[in-house]
Design a protein around this motif. Structure first.
Motif, short mmCIF file in Angstrom:
data_model
loop_
_atom_site.label_atom_id
_atom_site.label_comp_id
_atom_site.label_asym_id
_atom_site.label_seq_id
_atom_site.Cartn_x
_atom_site.Cartn_y
_atom_site.Cartn_z
N LEU A 23 32.59 52.55 42.28
CA LEU A 23 32.37 51.28 41.60
C LEU A 23 31.45 50.42 42.46
O LEU A 23 31.67 50.26 43.65
CB LEU A 23 33.70 50.55 41.41
CG LEU A 23 33.67 49.19 40.73
CD1 LEU A 23 33.26 49.33 39.27
CD2 LEU A 23 35.04 48.53 40.83
N THR A 24 30.40 49.87 41.84
CA THR A 24 29.51 48.97 42.56
C THR A 24 29.90 47.53 42.26
O THR A 24 30.52 47.25 41.21
CB THR A 24 28.05 49.18 42.15
OG1 THR A 24 27.87 48.76 40.80
CG2 THR A 24 27.61 50.64 42.30
N VAL A 50 45.68 43.12 42.92
CA VAL A 50 45.02 42.87 44.20
C VAL A 50 44.77 41.36 44.30
O VAL A 50 44.96 40.63 43.33
CB VAL A 50 43.68 43.65 44.34
CG1 VAL A 50 43.90 45.14 44.23
CG2 VAL A 50 42.65 43.19 43.32
N SER A 51 44.34 40.90 45.45
CA SER A 51 44.09 39.47 45.61
C SER A 51 42.74 39.09 45.01
O SER A 51 41.83 39.92 44.91
CB SER A 51 44.12 39.08 47.09
OG SER A 51 42.99 39.60 47.76
N ARG A 52 42.63 37.83 44.62
CA ARG A 52 41.36 37.34 44.09
C ARG A 52 40.28 37.43 45.15
O ARG A 52 39.13 37.75 44.86
CB ARG A 52 41.49 35.90 43.61
CG ARG A 52 40.17 35.41 43.02
CD ARG A 52 40.20 33.92 42.69
NE ARG A 52 38.86 33.46 42.39
CZ ARG A 52 37.97 33.09 43.32
NH1 ARG A 52 38.26 33.16 44.59
NH2 ARG A 52 36.78 32.67 42.96
N SER A 53 40.64 37.19 46.42
CA SER A 53 39.64 37.26 47.49
C SER A 53 39.10 38.67 47.65
O SER A 53 37.93 38.85 48.00
CB SER A 53 40.21 36.74 48.81
OG SER A 53 41.27 37.55 49.26
N ASP A 99 35.18 38.97 47.39
CA ASP A 99 34.42 39.51 48.52
C ASP A 99 33.70 40.80 48.17
O ASP A 99 32.58 41.03 48.61
CB ASP A 99 35.34 39.72 49.72
CG ASP A 99 35.83 38.41 50.32
OD1 ASP A 99 35.29 37.34 49.99
OD2 ASP A 99 36.78 38.46 51.13
N PHE A 100 34.32 41.65 47.35
CA PHE A 100 33.66 42.88 46.91
C PHE A 100 32.44 42.56 46.06
O PHE A 100 31.34 43.06 46.29
CB PHE A 100 34.64 43.77 46.15
CG PHE A 100 33.98 44.97 45.52
CD1 PHE A 100 33.42 45.96 46.31
CD2 PHE A 100 33.90 45.09 44.15
CE1 PHE A 100 32.79 47.07 45.73
CE2 PHE A 100 33.29 46.19 43.56
CZ PHE A 100 32.73 47.18 44.36
N SER A 102 33.36 46.66 51.21
CA SER A 102 33.65 47.70 50.22
C SER A 102 35.14 47.68 49.93
O SER A 102 35.93 47.08 50.66
CB SER A 102 33.27 49.07 50.78
OG SER A 102 31.90 49.12 51.06
N LEU A 103 35.52 48.36 48.87
CA LEU A 103 36.94 48.49 48.54
C LEU A 103 37.50 49.76 49.15
O LEU A 103 36.82 50.79 49.17
CB LEU A 103 37.12 48.54 47.01
CG LEU A 103 36.71 47.31 46.23
CD1 LEU A 103 36.87 47.57 44.74
CD2 LEU A 103 37.52 46.09 46.65
N HIS A 104 38.72 49.69 49.63
CA HIS A 104 39.42 50.90 50.06
C HIS A 104 39.62 51.77 48.83
O HIS A 104 39.68 51.27 47.70
CB HIS A 104 40.77 50.55 50.68
CG HIS A 104 40.66 49.77 51.94
ND1 HIS A 104 40.32 50.35 53.14
CD2 HIS A 104 40.82 48.45 52.19
CE1 HIS A 104 40.29 49.42 54.07
NE2 HIS A 104 40.59 48.25 53.51
N MET A 105 39.75 53.07 49.03
CA MET A 105 39.85 54.00 47.91
C MET A 105 40.98 53.64 46.95
O MET A 105 40.80 53.64 45.74
CB MET A 105 40.03 55.43 48.41
CG MET A 105 39.87 56.47 47.31
SD MET A 105 40.05 58.19 47.85
CE MET A 105 38.94 58.26 49.22
N GLY A 106 42.14 53.30 47.49
CA GLY A 106 43.28 52.95 46.63
C GLY A 106 43.03 51.68 45.84
O GLY A 106 43.37 51.59 44.66
N THR A 107 42.43 50.69 46.48
CA THR A 107 42.12 49.43 45.81
C THR A 107 41.07 49.64 44.73
O THR A 107 41.19 49.12 43.62
CB THR A 107 41.63 48.39 46.83
OG1 THR A 107 42.63 48.22 47.84
CG2 THR A 107 41.34 47.06 46.16
N ALA A 108 40.05 50.43 45.05
CA ALA A 108 39.01 50.74 44.06
C ALA A 108 39.62 51.41 42.84
O ALA A 108 39.26 51.10 41.69
CB ALA A 108 37.93 51.61 44.67
N SER A 109 40.55 52.31 43.06
CA SER A 109 41.22 53.00 41.97
C SER A 109 41.98 52.02 41.08
O SER A 109 41.94 52.11 39.85
CB SER A 109 42.17 54.06 42.53
OG SER A 109 42.84 54.71 41.49
#
Length: 80
Positions: free
Chosen positions: A4-5, A29-32, A36-37, A43-50
């Motif tokens: 995800l970009t 996840v948090s709004r921040s 920030d992403f 970048s997002l951690h893999m779990g967060t990106a998922s």
């Protein structure tokens, strides 16, 4: 999982008419993290990106992989 970009994330939220806060709540996840992403701060951690991708897809967007024209986002056709 498709990478995800930040641009796809912003575009997907726009198509869904979601705020950063709404996406954050739906992705748990948090709004921040979203802010920030999307602003390119990290970048997002893999779990967060998922979690973010899953929330966007459940909302009705289709994330299009990058090709010679770049990555994309579109709304899914509603199922009748």
């Amino acid at each position: 999982m498709l990478p995800l970009t930040p641009e796809q994330c912003r575009a997907a939220r726009g198509l869904l008419d979601w705020t950063q806060e709404e996406l954050a709540e739906r992705a748990d996840v948090s709004r921040s993290t979203i802010r920030d992403f999307e602003n390119g701060r990290h970048s997002l951690h893999m779990g967060t990106a998922s979690q973010v991708v899953t929330a966007l897809e459940r909302g009705g967007v289709l994330l299009i992989p990058s090709d010679e024209a770049g990555p994309g986002v579109r709304l899914r056709k509603p199922v009748d």
